[in-house]
Scaffold this active site. Structure first.
Site, PDB file in Angstrom:
ATOM      1  N   GLY A  95       5.064  15.002   3.782  1.00 39.88           N
ATOM      2  CA  GLY A  95       4.652  14.610   5.258  1.00 39.88           C
ATOM      3  C   GLY A  95       5.388  13.554   5.676  1.00 39.88           C
ATOM      4  O   GLY A  95       6.601  13.277   5.309  1.00 39.88           O
ATOM      5  N   ARG A  96       4.841  12.607   6.745  1.00 32.09           N
ATOM      6  CA  ARG A  96       5.515  11.780   7.435  1.00 32.09           C
ATOM      7  C   ARG A  96       6.344  10.458   6.614  1.00 32.09           C
ATOM      8  O   ARG A  96       7.422  10.336   6.558  1.00 32.09           O
ATOM      9  CB  ARG A  96       4.757  10.942   8.700  1.00 32.09           C
ATOM     10  CG  ARG A  96       4.162  11.953   9.557  1.00 32.09           C
ATOM     11  CD  ARG A  96       3.067  11.676  10.142  1.00 32.09           C
ATOM     12  NE  ARG A  96       1.821  11.680   9.531  1.00 32.09           N
ATOM     13  CZ  ARG A  96       0.663  12.055  10.111  1.00 32.09           C
ATOM     14  NH1 ARG A  96       0.619  12.093  11.150  1.00 32.09           N
ATOM     15  NH2 ARG A  96      -0.272  12.109   9.173  1.00 32.09           N
ATOM     16  N   ILE A  97       5.396  10.306   5.456  1.00 30.45           N
ATOM     17  CA  ILE A  97       5.787   9.138   4.716  1.00 30.45           C
ATOM     18  C   ILE A  97       7.038   9.605   3.684  1.00 30.45           C
ATOM     19  O   ILE A  97       8.133   9.242   3.329  1.00 30.45           O
ATOM     20  CB  ILE A  97       4.904   8.449   3.837  1.00 30.45           C
ATOM     21  CG1 ILE A  97       3.932   7.766   4.597  1.00 30.45           C
ATOM     22  CG2 ILE A  97       5.378   7.500   2.814  1.00 30.45           C
ATOM     23  CD1 ILE A  97       2.549   7.352   4.344  1.00 30.45           C
ATOM     24  N   ARG A 151       3.178  21.754   0.220  1.00 29.89           N
ATOM     25  CA  ARG A 151       2.449  22.854   0.087  1.00 29.89           C
ATOM     26  C   ARG A 151       2.945  23.808   1.019  1.00 29.89           C
ATOM     27  O   ARG A 151       3.196  25.174   0.744  1.00 29.89           O
ATOM     28  CB  ARG A 151       0.919  22.415   0.665  1.00 29.89           C
ATOM     29  CG  ARG A 151       0.090  22.285  -0.313  1.00 29.89           C
ATOM     30  CD  ARG A 151      -1.184  21.800   0.311  1.00 29.89           C
ATOM     31  NE  ARG A 151      -1.068  20.855   1.362  1.00 29.89           N
ATOM     32  CZ  ARG A 151      -2.114  19.969   2.108  1.00 29.89           C
ATOM     33  NH1 ARG A 151      -3.285  20.086   1.668  1.00 29.89           N
ATOM     34  NH2 ARG A 151      -1.789  19.127   2.905  1.00 29.89           N
ATOM     35  N   ILE A 171       2.938   6.268  -4.866  1.00 27.13           N
ATOM     36  CA  ILE A 171       2.453   5.370  -3.807  1.00 27.13           C
ATOM     37  C   ILE A 171       1.247   6.015  -3.050  1.00 27.13           C
ATOM     38  O   ILE A 171       1.157   5.799  -1.892  1.00 27.13           O
ATOM     39  CB  ILE A 171       3.740   4.935  -2.805  1.00 27.13           C
ATOM     40  CG1 ILE A 171       4.329   6.123  -2.066  1.00 27.13           C
ATOM     41  CG2 ILE A 171       4.413   4.069  -3.452  1.00 27.13           C
ATOM     42  CD1 ILE A 171       5.048   5.695  -0.897  1.00 27.13           C
ATOM     43  N   ALA A 172       0.967   7.217  -3.729  1.00 23.74           N
ATOM     44  CA  ALA A 172      -0.108   8.168  -2.861  1.00 23.74           C
ATOM     45  C   ALA A 172      -1.443   7.771  -3.111  1.00 23.74           C
ATOM     46  O   ALA A 172      -2.189   7.096  -2.296  1.00 23.74           O
ATOM     47  CB  ALA A 172       0.196   9.820  -3.402  1.00 23.74           C
ATOM     48  N   ARG A 173      -2.032   8.102  -4.350  1.00 27.72           N
ATOM     49  CA  ARG A 173      -3.299   7.933  -4.556  1.00 27.72           C
ATOM     50  C   ARG A 173      -3.622   7.922  -6.102  1.00 27.72           C
ATOM     51  O   ARG A 173      -2.879   8.834  -6.757  1.00 27.72           O
ATOM     52  CB  ARG A 173      -4.416   9.005  -3.895  1.00 27.72           C
ATOM     53  CG  ARG A 173      -4.926   8.530  -2.498  1.00 27.72           C
ATOM     54  CD  ARG A 173      -5.571   7.394  -2.474  1.00 27.72           C
ATOM     55  NE  ARG A 173      -6.229   7.199  -1.103  1.00 27.72           N
ATOM     56  CZ  ARG A 173      -5.614   6.649  -0.125  1.00 27.72           C
ATOM     57  NH1 ARG A 173      -4.328   6.014  -0.498  1.00 27.72           N
ATOM     58  NH2 ARG A 173      -5.818   6.373   1.179  1.00 27.72           N
ATOM     59  N   GLU A 187      -8.985   2.565  -9.637  1.00 30.32           N
ATOM     60  CA  GLU A 187      -8.483   1.124  -9.120  1.00 30.32           C
ATOM     61  C   GLU A 187      -9.817   0.455  -8.573  1.00 30.32           C
ATOM     62  O   GLU A 187     -10.489   1.174  -7.817  1.00 30.32           O
ATOM     63  CB  GLU A 187      -7.269   1.143  -8.316  1.00 30.32           C
ATOM     64  CG  GLU A 187      -7.783   1.970  -6.699  1.00 30.32           C
ATOM     65  CD  GLU A 187      -6.263   2.137  -5.808  1.00 30.32           C
ATOM     66  OE1 GLU A 187      -5.250   2.606  -6.685  1.00 30.32           O
ATOM     67  OE2 GLU A 187      -6.267   1.532  -4.632  1.00 30.32           O
ATOM     68  N   HIS A 212      -1.896  -1.716  -4.497  1.00 38.94           N
ATOM     69  CA  HIS A 212      -2.015  -0.811  -3.635  1.00 38.94           C
ATOM     70  C   HIS A 212      -1.583  -1.598  -2.313  1.00 38.94           C
ATOM     71  O   HIS A 212      -2.480  -1.804  -1.294  1.00 38.94           O
ATOM     72  CB  HIS A 212      -3.500  -0.499  -3.529  1.00 38.94           C
ATOM     73  CG  HIS A 212      -3.859   0.741  -2.557  1.00 38.94           C
ATOM     74  ND1 HIS A 212      -4.626   1.837  -3.043  1.00 38.94           N
ATOM     75  CD2 HIS A 212      -3.048   1.326  -1.286  1.00 38.94           C
ATOM     76  CE1 HIS A 212      -4.810   2.826  -1.992  1.00 38.94           C
ATOM     77  NE2 HIS A 212      -3.692   2.432  -1.033  1.00 38.94           N
ATOM     78  N   ILE A 213      -0.240  -1.890  -2.249  1.00 34.97           N
ATOM     79  CA  ILE A 213       0.163  -2.753  -1.128  1.00 34.97           C
ATOM     80  C   ILE A 213       1.095  -1.956  -0.303  1.00 34.97           C
ATOM     81  O   ILE A 213       1.605  -2.717   0.430  1.00 34.97           O
ATOM     82  CB  ILE A 213       0.461  -4.053  -1.532  1.00 34.97           C
ATOM     83  CG1 ILE A 213       1.580  -3.939  -2.461  1.00 34.97           C
ATOM     84  CG2 ILE A 213      -0.875  -4.929  -2.155  1.00 34.97           C
ATOM     85  CD1 ILE A 213       2.419  -5.094  -2.869  1.00 34.97           C
TER      86      ILE A 213
HETATM   87  C1  GLV Z   1      -3.458   3.602   2.140  1.00 35.14           C
HETATM   88  O1  GLV Z   1      -3.303   3.682   0.960  1.00 35.14           O
HETATM   89  C2  GLV Z   1      -3.590   4.513   3.299  1.00 35.14           C
HETATM   90  O2  GLV Z   1      -4.008   5.675   2.899  1.00 35.14           O
HETATM   91  O3  GLV Z   1      -3.533   4.058   4.316  1.00 35.14           O
END
Ligand code: GLV
Length: 326
Positions: free
Chosen positions: A156-158, A179, A238-240, A269, A287-288
């Site tokens: 995606g964008r990130i 996907r 860095i997702a979830r 978390e 989660h920063i």
């Molecule tokens: C951070 O985890 C977000 O989804 O913005």
């Protein structure tokens, strides 16, 4: 006319409270109490809107108990705290906070990748512990970033922001799995090639996870996937939490199945799998990824503007579902 009532579920910038207070009767939680669901339901009594920050669960039980609710505005791009089907069924609008955090989060993904591959946390702890007595040819030798193959799962964008940093900034070969495949112009802008998940796992020197969490992506990286990665590879999440099987990852890191991991998100978390805390080859952050003050303020403003846009003007900015009960 009575002004709509809203709840701000967590502590937030005072200027956001002031902005919302221009339009609404605001109840806020500046003490940042972590409410249980019954407490949240109690707080939501009579409220038409709620400002959430990504951790507050909005599900069918809560919606049934809060019939006045019309909109839940998440100050996060991810919205796995929302049961979107239940919200749609209840006629409650969901909004998230995309775009404003893309570049900041991509910066962090790249920083975590570099810290992990170049063993920054581990070597810094070594130095602080007073263990550095001499130069040595292989002291904290890590993996190169420049020229390496960067794999991205979730484009995606990130993901695209990370791909551009890797390709244009570090001369990396970028491969991705998603996907759906990106159009040719976007692939070309990212200098990224689409590959199967299997190929991604096998080929990446560094694998960055940027996909949304869902039942389908639960444990997308577990023991079997880790075993397919290169022994020298690094993994960055860095997702979830929950996309990686953290117990399997701890075992893989301990046994040298992969070289290292950088994790900003964790299963359950803020609890962290205890074995991860004992391993030297993992960089752990709380989660920063989107945490710069300008970006967090932009995210909060977008959530606030969604509340104002919908409850005052019937025009939300970034809706996730196409309903509303007005
Ligand atoms: C951070 O985890 C977000 O989804 O913005």
């Amino acid at each position: 006319m009575n002004r709509p009532q809203i709840l701000i579920a967590r502590a937030i910038f005072p200027e956001i409270i002031a902005k919302l207070a221009q339009h609404f009767e605001v109840t806020s939680n500046q003490d940042d109490v972590l409410w249980t669901q019954p407490q949240m339901i109690e707080q939501l009594a009579g409220k038409q809107g709620v400002f959430t920050t990504g951790g507050e669960r909005i599900d069918a039980a809560l919606l049934a108990a809060c019939p006045a609710l019309k909109i839940c505005a998440n100050m996060a791009v991810g919205y796995n705290n929302f049961d979107l089907d239940a919200m749609t069924a209840a006629g409650v609008l969901a909004t998230n906070a995309p775009d404003v955090l893309t570049e900041t989060t991509a910066d962090f993904g790249f920083a975590l990748l570099m810290a992990t591959a170049r063993r920054m946390a581990e070597s810094e702890h070594f130095l602080r512990a007073g263990l550095w007595t001499r130069w040595r040819y292989d002291l904290f030798a890590g993996g190169d970033i420049h020229g390496a193959t960067l794999g991205i799962l979730g484009m995606g964008r990130i993901g695209q922001g990370i791909a551009k940093r890797g390709a244009h900034g570090f001369g990396m070969k970028v491969i991705y799995h998603n996907r759906s495949r990106l159009d040719a112009a976007t692939e070309s802008a990212c200098q990224a090639s689409y590959v199967s998940k299997e190929e991604l796992l096998k080929t990446a020197d560094h694998l960055v996870l940027v996909l949304p969490y869902s039942a389908q992506s639960h444990h997308a990286i577990g023991a079997a996937e880790l075993a397919r990665m290169k022994p020298g590879a690094t993994l960055v999440n860095i997702a979830r939490g929950g996309i990686v099987d953290d117990a399997a990852l701890a075992t893989a890191l301990r046994d040298g199945v992969i070289a290292a991991a950088g994790l900003d998100v964790f299963e359950g978390e803020p609890k962290v799998h205890p074995e991860l805390l004992t391993l030297p080859n993992v960089v752990l952050t709380p989660h920063i990824a989107s945490a710069t003050l300008p970006t967090r303020l932009a995210m909060a403003n977008l959530a606030a503007d969604n509340l104002i846009g919908y409850l005052i003007g019937n025009r939300p900015l970034t809706p996730l579902n196409a309903v509303g009960r007005s």
